[in-house]
Design a protein around this motif. Structure first.
Motif, PDB file in Angstrom:
ATOM      1  N   ASP A   1       0.850  -1.184   0.000  1.00  0.00           N
ATOM      2  CA  ASP A   1       0.000   0.000   0.000  1.00  0.00           C
ATOM      3  C   ASP A   1       0.888   1.237   0.000  1.00  0.00           C
ATOM      4  O   ASP A   1       2.099   1.148   0.218  1.00  0.00           O
ATOM      5  N   THR A   2       0.282   2.395  -0.192  1.00  0.00           N
ATOM      6  CA  THR A   2       1.012   3.661  -0.146  1.00  0.00           C
ATOM      7  C   THR A   2       0.350   4.595   0.854  1.00  0.00           C
ATOM      8  O   THR A   2      -0.874   4.756   0.853  1.00  0.00           O
TER       9      THR A   2
ATOM     10  N   LEU B   1       5.653  12.980   4.154  1.00  0.00           N
ATOM     11  CA  LEU B   1       6.333  11.753   3.767  1.00  0.00           C
ATOM     12  C   LEU B   1       5.435  10.960   2.835  1.00  0.00           C
ATOM     13  O   LEU B   1       4.215  10.961   2.979  1.00  0.00           O
ATOM     14  N   MET B   2       6.052  10.261   1.892  1.00  0.00           N
ATOM     15  CA  MET B   2       5.366   9.223   1.128  1.00  0.00           C
ATOM     16  C   MET B   2       5.994   7.891   1.521  1.00  0.00           C
ATOM     17  O   MET B   2       7.227   7.765   1.539  1.00  0.00           O
ATOM     18  N   VAL B   3       5.157   6.932   1.849  1.00  0.00           N
ATOM     19  CA  VAL B   3       5.652   5.661   2.385  1.00  0.00           C
ATOM     20  C   VAL B   3       5.021   4.504   1.629  1.00  0.00           C
ATOM     21  O   VAL B   3       3.791   4.415   1.519  1.00  0.00           O
ATOM     22  N   SER B   4       5.863   3.620   1.100  1.00  0.00           N
ATOM     23  CA  SER B   4       5.387   2.356   0.540  1.00  0.00           C
ATOM     24  C   SER B   4       5.415   1.319   1.647  1.00  0.00           C
ATOM     25  O   SER B   4       6.477   1.038   2.213  1.00  0.00           O
ATOM     26  N   MET B   5       4.248   0.771   1.979  1.00  0.00           N
ATOM     27  CA  MET B   5       4.138  -0.219   3.047  1.00  0.00           C
ATOM     28  C   MET B   5       4.037  -1.609   2.431  1.00  0.00           C
ATOM     29  O   MET B   5       3.087  -1.928   1.720  1.00  0.00           O
TER      30      MET B   5
ATOM     31  N   HIS C   1       1.630  -6.949  -4.593  1.00  0.00           N
ATOM     32  CA  HIS C   1       0.291  -6.732  -5.139  1.00  0.00           C
ATOM     33  C   HIS C   1      -0.468  -5.733  -4.273  1.00  0.00           C
ATOM     34  O   HIS C   1      -0.395  -5.779  -3.041  1.00  0.00           O
ATOM     35  N   THR C   2      -1.172  -4.834  -4.917  1.00  0.00           N
ATOM     36  CA  THR C   2      -1.977  -3.863  -4.192  1.00  0.00           C
ATOM     37  C   THR C   2      -3.242  -4.536  -3.668  1.00  0.00           C
ATOM     38  O   THR C   2      -3.793  -5.434  -4.300  1.00  0.00           O
ATOM     39  N   GLY C   3      -3.668  -4.108  -2.492  1.00  0.00           N
ATOM     40  CA  GLY C   3      -4.905  -4.621  -1.931  1.00  0.00           C
ATOM     41  C   GLY C   3      -4.861  -6.059  -1.467  1.00  0.00           C
ATOM     42  O   GLY C   3      -5.914  -6.677  -1.238  1.00  0.00           O
TER      43      GLY C   3
ATOM     44  N   VAL D   1       7.275  -6.644   7.982  1.00  0.00           N
ATOM     45  CA  VAL D   1       6.606  -5.463   7.447  1.00  0.00           C
ATOM     46  C   VAL D   1       7.702  -4.443   7.147  1.00  0.00           C
ATOM     47  O   VAL D   1       8.616  -4.256   7.951  1.00  0.00           O
ATOM     48  N   VAL D   2       7.628  -3.820   5.993  1.00  0.00           N
ATOM     49  CA  VAL D   2       8.656  -2.854   5.578  1.00  0.00           C
ATOM     50  C   VAL D   2       7.996  -1.522   5.265  1.00  0.00           C
ATOM     51  O   VAL D   2       7.011  -1.463   4.519  1.00  0.00           O
ATOM     52  N   ALA D   3       8.539  -0.451   5.848  1.00  0.00           N
ATOM     53  CA  ALA D   3       8.101   0.913   5.540  1.00  0.00           C
ATOM     54  C   ALA D   3       9.218   1.596   4.765  1.00  0.00           C
ATOM     55  O   ALA D   3      10.274   1.907   5.318  1.00  0.00           O
ATOM     56  N   LEU D   4       8.998   1.800   3.473  1.00  0.00           N
ATOM     57  CA  LEU D   4       9.992   2.391   2.567  1.00  0.00           C
ATOM     58  C   LEU D   4       9.613   3.854   2.350  1.00  0.00           C
ATOM     59  O   LEU D   4       8.553   4.150   1.804  1.00  0.00           O
TER      60      LEU D   4
END
Length: 410
Positions: free
Chosen positions: A63-64, A85-89, A136-138, A175-178
């Motif tokens: 997710d974003t 911040l923008m974060v890719s989770m 994959h999203t969602g 879990v990764v927060a980019l």
């Protein structure tokens, strides 16, 4: 200082002229000589780039998040208001759930990155933005509490350049927060059709002296440390601000007692700086970044830290003296690993994608495939050992399977 912008994030996969990185990218403040890459004069739009398949057993969801820290003004553009911040989770997911494969980056982000490297005519942005990922999203999250790893990219680089490592860690159960930090990349797309550019790069470029540029890079690391503490508050439900409602849903997936951070270049320095400021971060990794913000003389309260860098740039006798200085300040489990034939960008996606485009950087001849494998294996082993309690012999000493990797202990 005029060459700083030109050299802060020269992408080995996409550039024809490849200067060695400057301090703004997290190495030494010196003007390097240029080398030449072997590349075609143009890249066909029919080329399809893809990231290596992750090795872990779990499917990957992504997710974003858009987060706004209303307690702080942006340090680079105060008139813009609160820090964003923008974060890719990335999160472990049920196999077969979710919608389309998550995009690598937006076409606008790719366009700006390529234009800054004078490669807009040679490399179609759609080729880079269309890189195939494995998330994959969602997708439906796996139940349970998982360790969290925060990842911070190099100065001027979009967060997408750490996607390979993000997917690998997630496939292993993290879990990764980019994170993208506003105004610190060549281009990051925010909600509302905004794409913010690298005001911080311009500020460093116009610094009146080497010392002033170094202070600005310290400011980057310290600002990112504050970003990460805010992010941890949002993800664990401790902070209520714009975007935090979407972030709080991850609280049920994250074990707040098993949090780590890694970063490339200034992102790696930021990992140590964030650990010094926030004791929730139990383990950290610096991938080829100078310690502009030093590790405190008192250390990191016994917490483990991994330094992973190129042999040329970060051996004990190399020009960057911050690694020997801060190595002796680290007061917990620690490793200092160097990789032969590596360059500053070895530890991100760039050489992996470059190899698929038939582009070679002779100053960093380590094959792209090996670059990805070494980063994946050693960073993954570190977090497995420090956050999951799984002993990884890979970290005990040199191995015949990884002759490029040396263990330093000055």
């Amino acid at each position: 200082m005029k060459s700083i912008r030109r050299s802060t994030a020269v992408l080995a996969a996409l550039a024809l002229a490849l200067p060695l990185p400057l301090a703004a990218a997290g190495t030494a403040l010196a003007t390097p000589s240029a080398t030449t890459a072997v590349a075609a004069t143009s890249t066909p739009s029919s080329l399809h780039l893809k990231l290596p398949r992750p090795t872990g057993p779990y499917a990957i969801g992504r997710d974003t998040l858009h987060l706004v820290d209303t307690s702080r003004r942006d340090p680079w553009v105060p008139s813009a208001g609160a820090r964003e911040l923008m974060v890719s989770m990335f999160y472990p997911a049920h196999a077969g759930s979710g919608a389309a494969t998550a995009p690598y980056m937006t076409t606008k982000e790719a366009q700006l990155l390529l234009e800054k490297q004078q490669q807009g005519k040679n490399f179609p942005p759609e080729v880079l933005s269309g890189t195939r990922t494995h998330a994959h999203t969602g997708a439906r999250p796996l139940a349970g509490r998982h360790p969290l790893v925060v990842l911070s990219p190099g100065f001027s680089l979009n967060r997408a350049t750490l996607t390979l490592l993000s997917e690998e860690l997630t496939s292993r159960g993290y879990v990764v927060a980019l994170v993208d930090h506003a105004y610190e990349t060549f281009g990051t797309t925010f909600p509302g059709g905004r794409t913010l550019t690298c005001v911080a790069c311009d500020t460093v470029e116009h610094a009146p002296s080497k010392e002033a540029a170094q202070k600005l890079m310290t400011k980057v690391a310290e600002g990112r440390a504050a970003d990460v503490s805010f992010l941890l508050d949002a993800l664990t439900g401790r902070h209520h601000t714009e975007g935090s409602a979407a972030a709080r849903k991850y609280a049920r997936l994250i074990d707040p007692h098993r949090i780590g951070m890694a970063g490339h270049s200034i992102g790696g320095n930021s990992a140590a700086t964030a650990m010094a400021a926030d004791r929730r971060i139990r383990a950290g990794v610096n991938m080829d970044g100078s310690f502009f913000a030093p590790v405190p003389r008192s250390g990191l309260n016994g917490r483990p830290f991994l330094m992973l860098g190129s042999k040329a740039g970060h051996s004990p006798a190399s020009e960057d003296t911050t690694w020997p200085r801060d190595w002796h300040r680290l007061d917990g489990w620690k490793r200092w690993l160097t990789v032969a034939d590596a360059g500053h960008f070895t530890f991100i996606d760039i050489p992996v994608l470059a190899a698929q485009a038939g582009i070679v950087d002779p100053s960093a001849p380590l094959p792209g495939k090996r670059s990805g494998e070494i980063t994946r294996d050693y960073v993954g082993a570190f977090f497995d050992q420090q956050l999951r309690g799984i002993h990884r012999p890979l970290l005990d000493g040199p191995t015949a399977a990884n002759p490029e990797v040396s263990f330093q202990n000055p």
